[in-house]
Design a protein around this motif. Structure first.
Motif, PDB file in Angstrom:
ATOM      1  N   LEU A  15       0.821  -1.212   0.000  1.00 21.24           N
ATOM      2  CA  LEU A  15       0.000   0.000   0.000  1.00 21.24           C
ATOM      3  C   LEU A  15       0.850   1.256   0.000  1.00 21.24           C
ATOM      4  O   LEU A  15       0.689   2.151  -0.846  1.00 21.24           O
ATOM      5  CB  LEU A  15      -0.924  -0.023   1.226  1.00 21.24           C
ATOM      6  N   PHE A  16       1.786   1.344   0.948  1.00 28.26           N
ATOM      7  CA  PHE A  16       2.589   2.556   1.067  1.00 28.26           C
ATOM      8  C   PHE A  16       3.612   2.682  -0.061  1.00 28.26           C
ATOM      9  O   PHE A  16       3.942   3.791  -0.485  1.00 28.26           O
ATOM     10  CB  PHE A  16       3.267   2.611   2.442  1.00 28.26           C
ATOM     11  N   GLY A  17       4.116   1.545  -0.541  1.00 30.54           N
ATOM     12  CA  GLY A  17       5.013   1.594  -1.694  1.00 30.54           C
ATOM     13  C   GLY A  17       4.311   2.149  -2.919  1.00 30.54           C
ATOM     14  O   GLY A  17       4.873   2.953  -3.680  1.00 30.54           O
ATOM     15  N   SER A  18       3.048   1.754  -3.119  1.00 34.77           N
ATOM     16  CA  SER A  18       2.268   2.268  -4.241  1.00 34.77           C
ATOM     17  C   SER A  18       1.980   3.750  -4.081  1.00 34.77           C
ATOM     18  O   SER A  18       2.030   4.522  -5.047  1.00 34.77           O
ATOM     19  CB  SER A  18       0.955   1.488  -4.366  1.00 34.77           C
ATOM     20  N   LEU A  19       1.689   4.182  -2.867  1.00 33.17           N
ATOM     21  CA  LEU A  19       1.463   5.602  -2.621  1.00 33.17           C
ATOM     22  C   LEU A  19       2.721   6.423  -2.914  1.00 33.17           C
ATOM     23  O   LEU A  19       2.645   7.528  -3.457  1.00 33.17           O
ATOM     24  CB  LEU A  19       1.011   5.824  -1.177  1.00 33.17           C
ATOM     25  N   SER A  20       3.873   5.876  -2.554  1.00 29.22           N
ATOM     26  CA  SER A  20       5.134   6.561  -2.851  1.00 29.22           C
ATOM     27  C   SER A  20       5.324   6.709  -4.357  1.00 29.22           C
ATOM     28  O   SER A  20       5.756   7.766  -4.852  1.00 29.22           O
ATOM     29  CB  SER A  20       6.302   5.782  -2.241  1.00 29.22           C
ATOM     30  N   HIS A  21       4.988   5.670  -5.095  1.00 22.55           N
ATOM     31  CA  HIS A  21       5.105   5.727  -6.561  1.00 22.55           C
ATOM     32  C   HIS A  21       4.168   6.787  -7.127  1.00 22.55           C
ATOM     33  O   HIS A  21       4.550   7.563  -8.017  1.00 22.55           O
ATOM     34  CB  HIS A  21       4.777   4.357  -7.163  1.00 22.55           C
ATOM     35  N   VAL A  22       2.942   6.843  -6.611  1.00 25.91           N
ATOM     36  CA  VAL A  22       1.983   7.851  -7.062  1.00 25.91           C
ATOM     37  C   VAL A  22       2.510   9.251  -6.779  1.00 25.91           C
ATOM     38  O   VAL A  22       2.415  10.158  -7.621  1.00 25.91           O
ATOM     39  CB  VAL A  22       0.619   7.643  -6.371  1.00 25.91           C
ATOM     40  N   THR A  23       3.096   9.435  -5.599  1.00 21.68           N
ATOM     41  CA  THR A  23       3.651  10.745  -5.234  1.00 21.68           C
ATOM     42  C   THR A  23       4.754  11.159  -6.193  1.00 21.68           C
ATOM     43  O   THR A  23       4.809  12.304  -6.656  1.00 21.68           O
ATOM     44  CB  THR A  23       4.200  10.705  -3.798  1.00 21.68           C
ATOM     45  N   ASP A  24       5.650  10.231  -6.516  1.00 23.48           N
ATOM     46  CA  ASP A  24       6.738  10.525  -7.449  1.00 23.48           C
ATOM     47  C   ASP A  24       6.220  10.888  -8.839  1.00 23.48           C
ATOM     48  O   ASP A  24       6.772  11.768  -9.515  1.00 23.48           O
ATOM     49  CB  ASP A  24       7.673   9.321  -7.567  1.00 23.48           C
ATOM     50  N   ALA A  25       5.176  10.188  -9.275  1.00 19.51           N
ATOM     51  CA  ALA A  25       4.686  10.347 -10.645  1.00 19.51           C
ATOM     52  C   ALA A  25       3.743  11.537 -10.816  1.00 19.51           C
ATOM     53  O   ALA A  25       3.514  11.993 -11.936  1.00 19.51           O
ATOM     54  CB  ALA A  25       3.982   9.061 -11.088  1.00 19.51           C
ATOM     55  N   SER A  26       3.215  12.054  -9.705  1.00 22.96           N
ATOM     56  CA  SER A  26       2.202  13.103  -9.791  1.00 22.96           C
ATOM     57  C   SER A  26       2.818  14.458 -10.135  1.00 22.96           C
ATOM     58  O   SER A  26       3.905  14.806  -9.678  1.00 22.96           O
ATOM     59  CB  SER A  26       1.449  13.208  -8.461  1.00 22.96           C
TER      60      SER A  26
END
Length: 256
Positions: free
Chosen positions: A196-207
């Motif tokens: 969950l948190f790894g995916s959120l980190s990826h979203v943050t980087d890509a946003s």
């Protein structure tokens, strides 16, 4: 480019590992012999890394000298060294101002402070730099992102923000233990939360969105569960406690 590292701990290892992945213009790296296991491992992994005879050998062999020793022994270590005028010196030493380093070094070198984090080994994360120095920023840009602080206050703020890492893991641990208390095996809770948190980190980087508040809104349905958890976290003093902790850390940094 010839680099020398006085102090061979986890951050030195992370920086060198990242540089070996990302740069082709480094001729030689000399590392302090004090942490024998780390120094030997780096020399074995990378042909251009050599373990110096002592810290003076590190300084004598380098165009850019990185200081990566503990603050408690920094003055003793640095005062024993003879630097060459116009060398570049990059300090990883927390809470030791440039003025103190300059007085200990005693010759006109160019001093830059930096806060590399362990993620640089994987070419990720941001490294804060002060004062602005394009050459050093270029080096750390190879390891992820280099952020040049405009002034000392901003650099200290970056330092305070870097103290959030344990809180991040503490949030994960608290959540995992709650899931465990409700009957889920800890290992299963850990796997789920990492994903969950790894995916959120990826979203943050890509946003492209700069506001974390906007990102929170994007992942919170009006009247939904995500909105509820954050609202109750805030109402029960969660955000206030975090703000007070950051205030306290900043005060500690500025008093050094």
């Amino acid at each position: 480019m010839k680099l020398g590292f006085v102090g061979t701990g986890a951050i030195t290892e992370a920086v060198i590992t990242g540089l070996m992945k990302s740069r082709s213009d480094i001729e030689a790296i000399v590392v302090s012999p004090r942490s024998q296991d780390v120094a030997a491992r780096l020399a074995e992994m990378f042909p251009i890394v050599r373990v110096g005879r002592d810290n003076q050998d590190v300084v004598d062999s380098a165009e850019i000298v990185f200081l990566a020793v503990r603050p408690q022994i920094a003055e003793e270590v640095v005062k024993e060294l003879r630097f060459h005028g116009h060398q570049q010196v990059v300090s990883f030493i927390a809470a030791v101002p440039i003025e103190s380093l300059a007085s200990w070094i005693g010759v006109p070198v160019i001093i830059t402070r930096a806060i590399p984090l362990p993620f640089v080994a994987a070419l990720r994360g941001a490294t804060a730099i002060y004062p602005p120095n394009d050459d050093i920023a270029d080096l750390f840009s190879s390891l992820g992102t280099a952020v040049q602080a405009e002034d000392l206050k901003q650099y200290d703020l970056f330092g305070a923000a870097s103290a959030l890492m344990a809180t991040y893991f503490g949030l994960l641990e608290t959540s995992a233990r709650w899931l465990e208390a409700e009957g889920m095996p800890y290992d299963q809770a850990s796997i789920y939360l990492k994903g969950l948190f790894g995916s959120l980190s990826h979203v943050t980087d890509a946003s492209n969105e700069q506001s974390f508040e906007a990102m929170a809104s994007e992942f919170s349905t009006k009247g939904g569960l995500n909105e509820q958890v954050f609202a109750e976290f805030k109402e029960n003093g969660g955000t206030k406690a975090l703000t007070l902790a950051l205030d306290s850390v900043l005060k500690r940094i500025e008093q050094k």
